[in-house]
Design an enzyme around this catalytic site. Structure first.
Site, PDB file in Angstrom:
ATOM      1  N   ASP A 514       0.883  -1.149   0.000  1.00 39.70           N
ATOM      2  CA  ASP A 514       0.000   0.000   0.000  1.00 39.70           C
ATOM      3  C   ASP A 514       0.931   1.212   0.000  1.00 39.70           C
ATOM      4  OD1 ASP A 514      -2.190   1.718   0.999  1.00 39.70           O
ATOM      5  OD2 ASP A 514      -1.087   1.597   2.877  1.00 39.70           O
ATOM      6  N   PHE A 642     -15.592   9.818   5.552  1.00 39.23           N
ATOM      7  CA  PHE A 642     -14.726   9.451   4.433  1.00 39.23           C
ATOM      8  C   PHE A 642     -14.863   7.966   4.132  1.00 39.23           C
ATOM      9  CE2 PHE A 642     -10.616   7.694   3.047  1.00 39.23           C
ATOM     10  CZ  PHE A 642     -10.603   8.248   1.776  1.00 39.23           C
ATOM     11  N   ARG A 698       0.411  14.759  -3.098  1.00 41.80           N
ATOM     12  CA  ARG A 698      -0.939  14.231  -2.927  1.00 41.80           C
ATOM     13  C   ARG A 698      -1.885  15.420  -3.050  1.00 41.80           C
ATOM     14  NH1 ARG A 698      -2.926   9.630  -0.112  1.00 41.80           N
ATOM     15  NH2 ARG A 698      -4.699  10.083   1.195  1.00 41.80           N
ATOM     16  N   ASP A 764      -4.470   6.211  -4.145  1.00 43.36           N
ATOM     17  CA  ASP A 764      -4.091   7.568  -4.572  1.00 43.36           C
ATOM     18  C   ASP A 764      -4.041   7.693  -6.098  1.00 43.36           C
ATOM     19  OD1 ASP A 764      -3.389  10.181  -4.292  1.00 43.36           O
ATOM     20  OD2 ASP A 764      -1.709   9.826  -2.956  1.00 43.36           O
ATOM     21  N   GLY A 910      -3.735   0.281   6.781  1.00 40.94           N
ATOM     22  CA  GLY A 910      -4.996   0.903   7.164  1.00 40.94           C
ATOM     23  C   GLY A 910      -6.208   0.059   6.871  1.00 40.94           C
ATOM     24  N   ALA A 911      -7.347   0.671   7.157  1.00 37.95           N
ATOM     25  CA  ALA A 911      -8.616  -0.031   7.002  1.00 37.95           C
ATOM     26  C   ALA A 911      -8.844  -0.454   5.563  1.00 37.95           C
ATOM     27  CB  ALA A 911      -9.744   0.878   7.438  1.00 37.95           C
TER      28      ALA A 911
HETATM   29  N1  LIG Z   1      -9.663  12.375   4.896  1.00 40.13           N
HETATM   30  C1  LIG Z   1      -9.926  12.453   3.621  1.00 40.13           C
HETATM   31  N2  LIG Z   1     -10.870  13.289   3.165  1.00 40.13           N
HETATM   32  C2  LIG Z   1     -11.165  13.382   1.872  1.00 40.13           C
HETATM   33  N3  LIG Z   1     -10.532  12.691   0.917  1.00 40.13           N
HETATM   34  C3  LIG Z   1      -9.563  11.858   1.276  1.00 40.13           C
HETATM   35  C4  LIG Z   1      -9.198  11.682   2.650  1.00 40.13           C
HETATM   36  N4  LIG Z   1      -8.201  10.771   2.712  1.00 40.13           N
HETATM   37  C5  LIG Z   1      -7.975  10.396   1.447  1.00 40.13           C
HETATM   38  N5  LIG Z   1      -8.774  11.029   0.572  1.00 40.13           N
HETATM   39  C6  LIG Z   1      -8.848  10.872  -0.885  1.00 40.13           C
HETATM   40  O1  LIG Z   1      -9.332   9.561  -1.189  1.00 40.13           O
HETATM   41  C7  LIG Z   1      -8.371   8.858  -1.960  1.00 40.13           C
HETATM   42  C8  LIG Z   1      -8.380   7.390  -1.603  1.00 40.13           C
HETATM   43  O2  LIG Z   1      -7.962   7.246  -0.256  1.00 40.13           O
HETATM   44  P1  LIG Z   1      -7.441   5.858   0.316  1.00 40.13           P
HETATM   45  O3  LIG Z   1      -7.342   6.009   1.774  1.00 40.13           O
HETATM   46  O4  LIG Z   1      -8.232   4.743  -0.285  1.00 40.13           O
HETATM   47  O5  LIG Z   1      -6.037   5.675  -0.313  1.00 40.13           O
HETATM   48  P2  LIG Z   1      -4.723   6.501  -0.088  1.00 40.13           P
HETATM   49  O6  LIG Z   1      -4.667   6.947   1.320  1.00 40.13           O
HETATM   50  O7  LIG Z   1      -4.651   7.567  -1.145  1.00 40.13           O
HETATM   51  O8  LIG Z   1      -3.599   5.508  -0.467  1.00 40.13           O
HETATM   52  P3  LIG Z   1      -3.215   4.075   0.108  1.00 40.13           P
HETATM   53  O9  LIG Z   1      -4.210   3.144  -0.500  1.00 40.13           O
HETATM   54  O10 LIG Z   1      -1.873   3.898  -0.452  1.00 40.13           O
HETATM   55  O11 LIG Z   1      -3.237   4.160   1.593  1.00 40.13           O
HETATM   56  C9  LIG Z   1      -7.057   9.553  -1.637  1.00 40.13           C
HETATM   57  O12 LIG Z   1      -6.148   9.403  -2.671  1.00 40.13           O
HETATM   58  C10 LIG Z   1      -7.466  10.996  -1.484  1.00 40.13           C
HETATM   59  O13 LIG Z   1      -7.575  11.629  -2.741  1.00 40.13           O
END
Ligand SMILES: Nc1ncnc2c1ncn2[C@@H]1O[C@H](COP(=O)(O)OP(=O)(O)OP(=O)(O)O)[C@@H](O)[C@H]1O
Length: 924
Positions: A514, A642, A698, A764, A910-911
């Site tokens: 991840d 979220f 990001r 991401d 993470g989750a």
């Molecule tokens: N707290 C938040 N509020 C709003 N949008 C968010 C938040 N956190 C993440 N995002 C958006 O949602 C997308 C998907 O988040 P997700 O947690 O699935 O993956 P990530 O954190 O980007 O990456 P990874 O899967 O590597 O942990 C992120 O790329 C970001 O654009």
């Protein structure tokens, strides 16, 4: 159908004529659903005297060898010990689980209720039970005049049949002539039915349910040392070893036999010690995350009473204390909100906000889709938010082993068996050796007999051959090896819940990482914000405080989050925290400031935020500002938390001094783009996003919508997510730095050296992921990345599904990507065009000459699976960057790699990686 005349209950009453449906009298098997995707198969058996005599006769005659042998083979045991019958009449069933393993389970009979005429209204949730009980009632009563399980069978007592398998109960459903997995949550119940529940369960009904579901505890049995020893020693290898030791002793090989005996004893003791320690550790883990504190229960007359958590049953209504608690069961919130720490299930300690079910939501309730309303067993409720004077109430969905936590422990206790090629080959080898030794045995018997040796010597020599061919100390050696590696791993702070998998880990060929929080730091730094002005994204503003506090971007950053004050400390998602802190606003939660009971909106007490006032501003306050404390305060009245799958979160806010509500949505730029009105999208949106994502930043987007002033508080509280997240006005971008962890480089380099493939699968942006992939060494400098865009058919454009191959950077020349004169732009592959499909194959071969990596998004992956399944394997073997993948897609990707015979490791934090890790720990 057959009619049966049942004797009257009372003197003078008419005899009752009951109609029985014909039961399935054939000896065929039935299928038993075990959750949505798993099915068990069952065959019925009945005890019978002749079979029982045969079983014990064989056992005694062979000095227990038959007992031991049959205990390894449940199918044979069932055949010898029982008589085959239909499942409807069986008292024992032979069950084949979905891993094709057999088990014998005893059928029990349980008393369901003491008053059958109350059964329908009381147990209407369990209509399947009702049919089972109703049909069998009289029949069973006649059959069990002396009571069942110590309970006296009174008049109208009902009995149902069930069996327990791996901490789950399966109940016989007469109407469907099958066993069904018992679940606390009534199948097909709607959200409105759950949220309309205002009264608790009657005591009588609770007693019945308690008998049905058992106590609300997750109790992991720790087998005693003799039991473990029995199970361990009764394994075929150790039995063979005992046979060898006896044989060698008879042949005067005392020293060798003693050595093997000592090694085996050492191996057995070590494995016993570790297995027991493992079980005890697991039991302690369960205990630590369970609670004994009393729970406030709502009774059927609306009163509250305290009860022990172990007596909770599905359907109970419980009150969540204001200052939080450890959840004793899975329950769905029907009133008030709660802030929960779910680290015990997901590993993520950031608080999660749980909201109550929407009244009037007619949707079918499902755990997956309504997670944000469910408080899970073992998680910690940190705080609650409530309507004035009301309790935060939740309906118990599942208890004990039926909860999500129970499932987790069941998957640890009963992991999916590893189908390891090595094991299959080892068994084949032993089979070959056994065949050779049999040939040798026959030859030696012939030779010794020919030489006139005595019979005792002939037997000894012949059997000796078998013990030479199959190495008897093998199991002890394997056990010692595993225990030793487990200790070494522990020194590196790596804990293993299934030691037998350590061997398999040595065969890992691909590791999926991840990104955020695993390869890169958990914490992000805000590099700056880019406000949208006059349809254009302006210059980046590094210090948010330079923007006026009323700027929608600042208000959005201050309100669109799920942060909360825990013991006076602001906690929540690190990303939200960074964004909020950069605004220099402050957050107020009424009960934190001792205003408990103050209803700001008459009914709901919201979290409010306001710009922090400097001392100078405080001194210059006008009298109007001093008398109106609500001025400048913004209340966060509703949250849509979220979700990784949706890539966004939203809030509904209201400026306390004004009348209308506003919606703020924050999420991935692509999602916010698709939810915003096209006329509000800045003309340089794509260019700006590309610029920052390409450099590994990001990027998060923010959009806003002002609801009409006529929308009342009640209407607003009933809004569904998709009703508010539309027609948004694009507000701006937030750019965050996401630096690599110091250890990432070394780990990727080590894996590369060990020839283990590394793959990134992230939620991401694709370009950000590519940049991080290059930085961490997953893709080397000289290597190229090809972005695979799989386009679905577009009816409007009359285009078929096709693939576009794009170079991720300019260093990749068009000639490298072109094939047979096709330019990069034209190099597309259309569905249903065989000649083009062939060229795609050639194209992929061409790609692999210099080292290429493929990168694709979750959307392209779904289209690839749907329209070009034949290309999946080819793309996966070269795929390194998988971006914008939802949690479900992450799981699917790992499964696809497993299908390609890769042994896959998954590293996540993470989750959104839990699905994969959970699935993987079961799947391999
Ligand atoms: N707290 C938040 N509020 C709003 N949008 C968010 C938040 N956190 C993440 N995002 C958006 O949602 C997308 C998907 O988040 P997700 O947690 O699935 O993956 P990530 O954190 O980007 O990456 P990874 O899967 O590597 O942990 C992120 O790329 C970001 O654009």
């Amino acid at each position: 159908m057959s009619k049966t005349v049942v004797p009257p209950d009372r003197p003078g009453a008419e005899p009752e004529v009951r109609i029985f449906r014909p039961t399935n009298r054939h000896y065929n098997s039935i299928r038993v659903d075990n959750g949505p995707t798993e099915q068990h198969e069952c065959w019925g058996y009945q005890s019978c005297i002749s079979h029982t005599i045969l079983y014990h006769f064989l056992g005694i005659c062979t000095f227990g060898v038959v007992y031991v042998l049959l205990s390894w083979f449940p199918v044979w045991l069932a055949t010898v010990k029982f008589r085959r019958c239909s499942v409807a009449d069986a008292d024992t069933i032979l069950l084949q689980d979905h891993h094709k393993h057999f088990h014998l389970c005893k059928i029990q009979r349980q008393v369901a209720t003491e008053k059958s005429h109350n059964l329908c209204p009381e147990l209407k949730d369990y209509s399947f039970l009702q049919s089972s009980v109703e049909d069998k009632r009289v029949f069973e009563k006649l059959k069990y005049p002396n009571g069942v399980n110590g309970l006296h069978v009174k008049e109208n007592t009902c009995i149902f049949r069930c069996f327990d398998f791996r901490y789950s109960r399966y109940v016989w459903v007469q109407a469907e002539e099958t066993f069904k997995l018992l679940t606390g949550m009534v199948p097909g119940v709607s959200c409105s039915e759950l949220s309309a529940k205002h009264l608790g369960v009657s005591d009588e009904h609770r007693q019945q349910k308690l008998r049905l579901f058992g106590r609300n505890v997750i109790e992991i049995a720790t087998p005693s040392v003799p039991k473990l020893l029995f199970e361990e020693v009764l394994n075929p290898f150790y039995c063979f070893q005992t046979f060898c030791i006896v044989l060698w002793s008879l042949d005067n090989y005392y020293i060798y036999a003693t050595c093997v005996l000592l090694i085996s004893l050492f191996g057995i003791s070590l494995s016993l010690y570790e297995t027991r320690k493992q079980r005890l550790r697991l039991r302690d883990m369960v205990r630590k995350s369970s609670t004994n504190s009393k729970v406030l229960l709502m009774k059927d007359n609306g009163d509250f009473a305290e009860c022990l958590p172990e007596t909770l049953v599905p359907g109970d209504i419980i009150c969540i204390p204001v200052h939080g608690c450890l959840m004793p069961c899975d329950a769905v919130l029907i009133e008030g909100n709660a802030i929960v720490n779910e680290a015990v299930l997901t590993g993520e300690s950031a608080p999660v906000t749980k909201i109550s079910l929407n009244v009037g939501d007619t949707e079918k309730f499902s755990v997956e889709e309504h997670k944000r309303h469910i408080l899970f067993h073992g998680t910690t409720v940190i705080q609650t938010r409530y309507y004035e004077g009301a309790h935060v109430r939740a309906v118990v969905l599942e208890t004990g082993f039926y909860t999500v936590k129970g499932d987790l422990f069941k998957s640890i206790l009963y992991p999916k068996p590893i189908d390891f090629k090595f094991h299959r080959d080892a068994l084949r080898l032993i089979g070959c050796m056994a065949f050779i030794s049999c040939c040798g045995m026959c030859y030696s018997i012939y030779i010794y007999n020919d030489h006139g040796e005595d019979i005792w010597k002939i037997i000894l020599r012949a059997l000796d051959l078998v013990t030479i061919v199959v190495p008897p100390a093998l199991p002890a050696a394997l056990t010692v090896g595993i225990v030793y590696s487990q200790r070494r791993l522990k020194q590196q702070k790596i804990f293993c819940i299934q030691p037998s998998r350590i061997n398999a880990c040595g065969k890992i060929k691909l590791v999926c990482f991840d990104k955020t929080g695993t390869l890169t730091e958990e914490g992000l730094d805000l590099m700056g914000v880019i406000p949208a002005e006059n349809g254009h994204l302006a210059k980046i503003v590094e210090d948010v405080k330079q923007l006026p506090p009323s700027h929608p971007l600042v208000v959005g950053m201050a309100t669109c989050h799920s942060l909360t004050l825990v013991n006076g400390k602001l906690t929540g998602d690190p990303l939200d925290l960074k964004l909020f802190e950069s605004t220099d606003w402050e957050i107020n939660e009424p009960h934190q400031t001792g205003q408990e009971g103050n209803a700001v909106f008459n009914s709901l007490i919201p979290t409010t935020v306001n710009p922090r006032r400097t001392a100078e501003e405080g001194a210059n306050e006008t009298s109007e500002e001093i008398t109106d404390p609500m001025l400048g305060q913004i209340g966060i009245v509703k949250q849509f938390p979220f979700s990784s799958g949706l890539q966004r979160m939203s809030v509904i806010t209201r400026e306390l001094s004004q009348d209308c509500f506003s919606v703020f949505t924050k999420g991935s730029p692509e999602r916010v783009f698709s939810l915003s009105r096209p006329d509000t999208i800045p003309n340089n949106f794509h260019r700006t996003l590309h610029l920052y994502a390409h450099q590994g930043y990001r990027v998060i987007a923010l959009a806003k919508r002002t609801l009409e002033p006529k929308v009342s508080f009640l209407q607003m509280s009933r809004f569904k997510r998709d009703e508010v997240e539309r027609d948004l006005t694009f507000v701006g971008l937030m750019v965050m730095r996401n630096s690599l962890k110091p250890s990432t480089h070394g780990v990727i380099a080590d894996l590369n050296r060990a020839d283990i493939r590394t793959v990134m699968v992230t939620g991401d942006n694709l370009l950000t992921a590519i940049s991080v992939g290059r930085d961490c060494g997953m893709v080397k400098k000289e290597e190229n990345i090809v972005i695979v865009d799989v386009m679905s058919p577009d009816d409007r454009m009359h285009s078929a599904a096709h693939i576009l191959w794009r170079a991720s950077n300019s260093s990749l020349s068009t000639s490298q990507l072109s094939l047979a004169g096709d330019s990069l732009a034209e190099n597309s592959l259309s569905e249903g065009a065989p000649s083009r499909a062939a060229s795609a194959n050639e194209f992929l071969i061409e790609m692999s000459r210099p080292r290429f990596h493929f990168a694709l998004t979750g959307r392209s992956f779904s289209s690839l699976v749907e329209f070009f399944p034949e290309l999946i394997s080819k793309i996966l073997v070269r795929g390194t960057i998988f971006a914008r993948f939802s949690p479900e897609q992450k799981t699917e990707l790992v499964e696809r790699y497993i299908d390609l015979q890769y042994i896959v490791g998954m590293v996540g934090d993470g989750a959104n990686d839990c699905g994969v890790s959970f699935e993987w720990s079961r799947t391999y």
